[in-house]
Motif scaffolding. Structure first.
Motif, PDB file in Angstrom:
ATOM      1  N   ILE A  46       0.836  -1.209   0.000  1.00 38.01           N
ATOM      2  CA  ILE A  46       0.000   0.000   0.000  1.00 38.01           C
ATOM      3  C   ILE A  46       0.869   1.257   0.000  1.00 38.01           C
ATOM      4  O   ILE A  46       0.542   2.248  -0.656  1.00 38.01           O
ATOM      5  N   ASN A  47       1.995   1.213   0.697  1.00 37.97           N
ATOM      6  CA  ASN A  47       2.884   2.390   0.685  1.00 37.97           C
ATOM      7  C   ASN A  47       3.374   2.681  -0.734  1.00 37.97           C
ATOM      8  O   ASN A  47       3.400   3.844  -1.172  1.00 37.97           O
ATOM      9  N   ASP A  48       3.730   1.630  -1.470  1.00 37.00           N
ATOM     10  CA  ASP A  48       4.192   1.828  -2.858  1.00 37.00           C
ATOM     11  C   ASP A  48       3.034   2.259  -3.755  1.00 37.00           C
ATOM     12  O   ASP A  48       3.192   3.118  -4.634  1.00 37.00           O
ATOM     13  N   THR A  49       1.866   1.670  -3.542  1.00 39.24           N
ATOM     14  CA  THR A  49       0.690   2.003  -4.358  1.00 39.24           C
ATOM     15  C   THR A  49       0.323   3.481  -4.211  1.00 39.24           C
ATOM     16  O   THR A  49       0.095   4.185  -5.195  1.00 39.24           O
ATOM     17  N   VAL A  50       0.276   3.937  -2.970  1.00 34.01           N
ATOM     18  CA  VAL A  50      -0.104   5.336  -2.714  1.00 34.01           C
ATOM     19  C   VAL A  50       0.895   6.278  -3.385  1.00 34.01           C
ATOM     20  O   VAL A  50       0.523   7.241  -4.057  1.00 34.01           O
ATOM     21  N   THR A  51       2.180   5.985  -3.216  1.00 30.65           N
ATOM     22  CA  THR A  51       3.217   6.878  -3.755  1.00 30.65           C
ATOM     23  C   THR A  51       3.110   6.995  -5.282  1.00 30.65           C
ATOM     24  O   THR A  51       3.362   8.063  -5.842  1.00 30.65           O
ATOM     25  N   ALA A  52       2.721   5.887  -5.931  1.00 36.68           N
ATOM     26  CA  ALA A  52       2.683   5.879  -7.400  1.00 36.68           C
ATOM     27  C   ALA A  52       1.301   6.233  -7.949  1.00 36.68           C
ATOM     28  O   ALA A  52       1.127   6.294  -9.170  1.00 36.68           O
ATOM     29  N   ASP A  53       0.327   6.479  -7.089  1.00 34.67           N
ATOM     30  CA  ASP A  53      -1.049   6.676  -7.542  1.00 34.67           C
ATOM     31  C   ASP A  53      -1.231   8.092  -8.104  1.00 34.67           C
ATOM     32  O   ASP A  53      -1.145   9.073  -7.351  1.00 34.67           O
ATOM     33  N   PRO A  54      -1.488   8.228  -9.405  1.00 35.26           N
ATOM     34  CA  PRO A  54      -1.601   9.576  -9.983  1.00 35.26           C
ATOM     35  C   PRO A  54      -2.855  10.327  -9.527  1.00 35.26           C
ATOM     36  O   PRO A  54      -2.957  11.532  -9.741  1.00 35.26           O
ATOM     37  N   ARG A  55      -3.788   9.627  -8.887  1.00 33.57           N
ATOM     38  CA  ARG A  55      -5.019  10.295  -8.430  1.00 33.57           C
ATOM     39  C   ARG A  55      -4.800  11.143  -7.196  1.00 33.57           C
ATOM     40  O   ARG A  55      -5.670  11.938  -6.831  1.00 33.57           O
ATOM     41  N   VAL A  56      -3.649  10.934  -6.524  1.00 35.42           N
ATOM     42  CA  VAL A  56      -3.473  11.561  -5.207  1.00 35.42           C
ATOM     43  C   VAL A  56      -2.096  12.195  -5.056  1.00 35.42           C
ATOM     44  O   VAL A  56      -1.173  11.905  -5.818  1.00 35.42           O
ATOM     45  N   GLU A  57      -1.985  13.045  -4.017  1.00 37.03           N
ATOM     46  CA  GLU A  57      -0.677  13.493  -3.528  1.00 37.03           C
ATOM     47  C   GLU A  57      -0.587  13.029  -2.084  1.00 37.03           C
ATOM     48  O   GLU A  57      -1.608  12.965  -1.383  1.00 37.03           O
ATOM     49  N   SER A  58       0.632  12.677  -1.626  1.00 34.99           N
ATOM     50  CA  SER A  58       0.715  12.047  -0.308  1.00 34.99           C
ATOM     51  C   SER A  58       2.045  12.332   0.368  1.00 34.99           C
ATOM     52  O   SER A  58       3.033  12.696  -0.269  1.00 34.99           O
ATOM     53  N   VAL A  59       2.022  12.133   1.697  1.00 35.19           N
ATOM     54  CA  VAL A  59       3.268  12.210   2.465  1.00 35.19           C
ATOM     55  C   VAL A  59       3.170  11.213   3.620  1.00 35.19           C
ATOM     56  O   VAL A  59       2.111  11.052   4.230  1.00 35.19           O
ATOM     57  N   LEU A  60       4.266  10.494   3.865  1.00 36.67           N
ATOM     58  CA  LEU A  60       4.327   9.541   4.981  1.00 36.67           C
ATOM     59  C   LEU A  60       5.084  10.216   6.116  1.00 36.67           C
ATOM     60  O   LEU A  60       6.243  10.598   5.962  1.00 36.67           O
ATOM     61  N   LEU A  61       4.400  10.369   7.256  1.00 36.61           N
ATOM     62  CA  LEU A  61       4.978  11.111   8.377  1.00 36.61           C
ATOM     63  C   LEU A  61       5.398  10.178   9.505  1.00 36.61           C
ATOM     64  O   LEU A  61       4.684   9.210   9.807  1.00 36.61           O
ATOM     65  N   PRO A  62       6.520  10.476  10.189  1.00 37.91           N
ATOM     66  CA  PRO A  62       6.936   9.660  11.335  1.00 37.91           C
ATOM     67  C   PRO A  62       6.154  10.039  12.589  1.00 37.91           C
ATOM     68  O   PRO A  62       6.722  10.393  13.612  1.00 37.91           O
ATOM     69  N   VAL A  63       4.847   9.990  12.504  1.00 36.01           N
ATOM     70  CA  VAL A  63       3.974  10.240  13.656  1.00 36.01           C
ATOM     71  C   VAL A  63       3.622   8.872  14.233  1.00 36.01           C
ATOM     72  O   VAL A  63       3.143   8.003  13.501  1.00 36.01           O
ATOM     73  N   ARG A  64       3.920   8.675  15.529  1.00 37.56           N
ATOM     74  CA  ARG A  64       3.687   7.368  16.159  1.00 37.56           C
ATOM     75  C   ARG A  64       4.244   6.238  15.300  1.00 37.56           C
ATOM     76  O   ARG A  64       5.383   6.226  14.953  1.00 37.56           O
ATOM     77  N   ASP A  65       3.379   5.293  14.838  1.00 38.44           N
ATOM     78  CA  ASP A  65       3.892   4.152  14.074  1.00 38.44           C
ATOM     79  C   ASP A  65       3.885   4.427  12.570  1.00 38.44           C
ATOM     80  O   ASP A  65       3.907   3.513  11.764  1.00 38.44           O
ATOM     81  N   GLY A  66       3.854   5.709  12.214  1.00 37.74           N
ATOM     82  CA  GLY A  66       3.832   6.064  10.796  1.00 37.74           C
ATOM     83  C   GLY A  66       2.414   6.337  10.338  1.00 37.74           C
ATOM     84  O   GLY A  66       1.532   5.484  10.465  1.00 37.74           O
ATOM     85  N   VAL A  67       2.212   7.538   9.819  1.00 37.62           N
ATOM     86  CA  VAL A  67       0.883   7.959   9.355  1.00 37.62           C
ATOM     87  C   VAL A  67       1.055   8.538   7.958  1.00 37.62           C
ATOM     88  O   VAL A  67       1.887   9.428   7.756  1.00 37.62           O
ATOM     89  N   THR A  68       0.301   8.040   6.995  1.00 34.23           N
ATOM     90  CA  THR A  68       0.343   8.622   5.652  1.00 34.23           C
ATOM     91  C   THR A  68      -0.886   9.494   5.432  1.00 34.23           C
ATOM     92  O   THR A  68      -2.004   9.073   5.724  1.00 34.23           O
ATOM     93  N   LEU A  69      -0.658  10.696   4.934  1.00 32.68           N
ATOM     94  CA  LEU A  69      -1.751  11.583   4.540  1.00 32.68           C
ATOM     95  C   LEU A  69      -1.865  11.533   3.025  1.00 32.68           C
ATOM     96  O   LEU A  69      -0.872  11.714   2.318  1.00 32.68           O
ATOM     97  N   VAL A  70      -3.067  11.269   2.546  1.00 37.32           N
ATOM     98  CA  VAL A  70      -3.306  11.122   1.111  1.00 37.32           C
ATOM     99  C   VAL A  70      -4.426  12.073   0.706  1.00 37.32           C
ATOM    100  O   VAL A  70      -5.567  11.934   1.163  1.00 37.32           O
ATOM    101  N   ARG A  71      -4.124  13.028  -0.146  1.00 36.74           N
ATOM    102  CA  ARG A  71      -5.153  13.977  -0.611  1.00 36.74           C
ATOM    103  C   ARG A  71      -5.491  13.682  -2.068  1.00 36.74           C
ATOM    104  O   ARG A  71      -4.598  13.561  -2.908  1.00 36.74           O
ATOM    105  N   LYS A  72      -6.775  13.559  -2.342  1.00 32.40           N
ATOM    106  CA  LYS A  72      -7.185  13.287  -3.725  1.00 32.40           C
ATOM    107  C   LYS A  72      -7.101  14.572  -4.545  1.00 32.40           C
ATOM    108  O   LYS A  72      -7.539  15.623  -4.090  1.00 32.40           O
TER     109      LYS A  72
END
Ligand SMILES: C[S@@+](CC[C@H](N)C(=O)[O-])C[C@H]1O[C@@H](n2cnc3c(N)ncnc32)[C@H](O)[C@@H]1O
Length: 215
Positions: free
Chosen positions: A188-214
């Motif tokens: 899922i981490n690779d899918t999100v990063t390569a997904d042209p529908r969205v922009e995203s960032v993976l943050l070192p918050v707790r156990d890792g939190v990804t924010l994905v904006r469509k």
């Protein structure tokens, strides 16, 4: 692997919006009733982060995948307007019975609808239109790829998905970590990063939190 230096943990907690009595009591009851599962509950600072994100996105319609005893659902629902709606998905009647009591106490019962059953089925049964403003994914890790896909296609442009535990305590970079959850999270981490529908960032918050904006 500690994602954040443990010496900073208490400091981080102390510098997020404090939990109120409802959240404090819920954390305490969960710790007492389900000591073997308390690590599943999000922490106070992550809860404050969720409320802030919901408010910042102006969300009215939200979905949560993985409710447990209700901590994150309360944090999300509190960020919604009074006529907003959170659909909370879980498989456990037992754990969510605790959540229901605290939704009631928090005055959020009207804002939260619990759907019991495998979240993949619940999400697939939702209307296909882009109506979701905000989603939080925090359930079984092997399900993340399906949850992400079912939600992103229903997310309105400008909507936000938050994925939790995307670093799996650092297992994502440990080549010997190869269980089904490790593979699903790397996928899922690779899918999100390569997904042209969205922009995203993976943050070192707790156990890792990804924010994905469509887009
Ligand atoms: C990490 S806990 C969620 C913690 C919660 N977000 C909180 O802040 O307390 C994961 C939850 O996912 C639920 N779950 C596991 N498999 C599921 C599935 N296939 N569909 C829906 N929920 C599932 C479990 O019952 C559990 O309550």
């Amino acid at each position: 692997m500690d994602i954040v230096n443990p010496a900073l943990n208490d400091y981080l907690i102390a510098h997020a919006t404090p939990a109120d009595d409802v959240l404090r009591d819920l954390a305490e009851e969960t710790r007492r009733a389900l000591p073997g599962h308390i690590s599943m509950q999000i922490t106070q600072d992550e809860g404050a982060f969720l409320t802030l994100l919901v408010r910042l996105t102006g969300a009215r319609t939200a979905v949560e995948v993985g409710t447990f005893t209700g901590y994150s659902s309360i944090c999300i629902a509190r960020g919604l307007p009074a006529d907003g709606q959170l659909i909370a998905c879980d498989v456990s009647e037992e754990w969510t019975s605790i959540a229901r009591r605290y939704w009631d106490r928090a005055g959020l019962t009207d804002r939260i609808e619990l759907r019991i059953g495998p979240a993949a089925d619940t999400l697939r049964a939702m209307p296909p239109q882009e109506t979701i403003d905000f989603a939080f994914i925090d359930a079984d890790k092997v399900g993340y790829p399906v949850y992400y896909e079912e939600i992103v296609r229903r997310l309105r442009p400008g909507g936000l998905i938050v994925l939790d535990n995307v670093l799996r305590s650092g297992r994502v970079v440990d080549p010997s970590a190869q269980d089904a959850a490790d593979l699903a999270i790397r996928q899922i981490n690779d899918t999100v990063t390569a997904d042209p529908r969205v922009e995203s960032v993976l943050l070192p918050v707790r156990d890792g939190v990804t924010l994905v904006r469509k887009r």
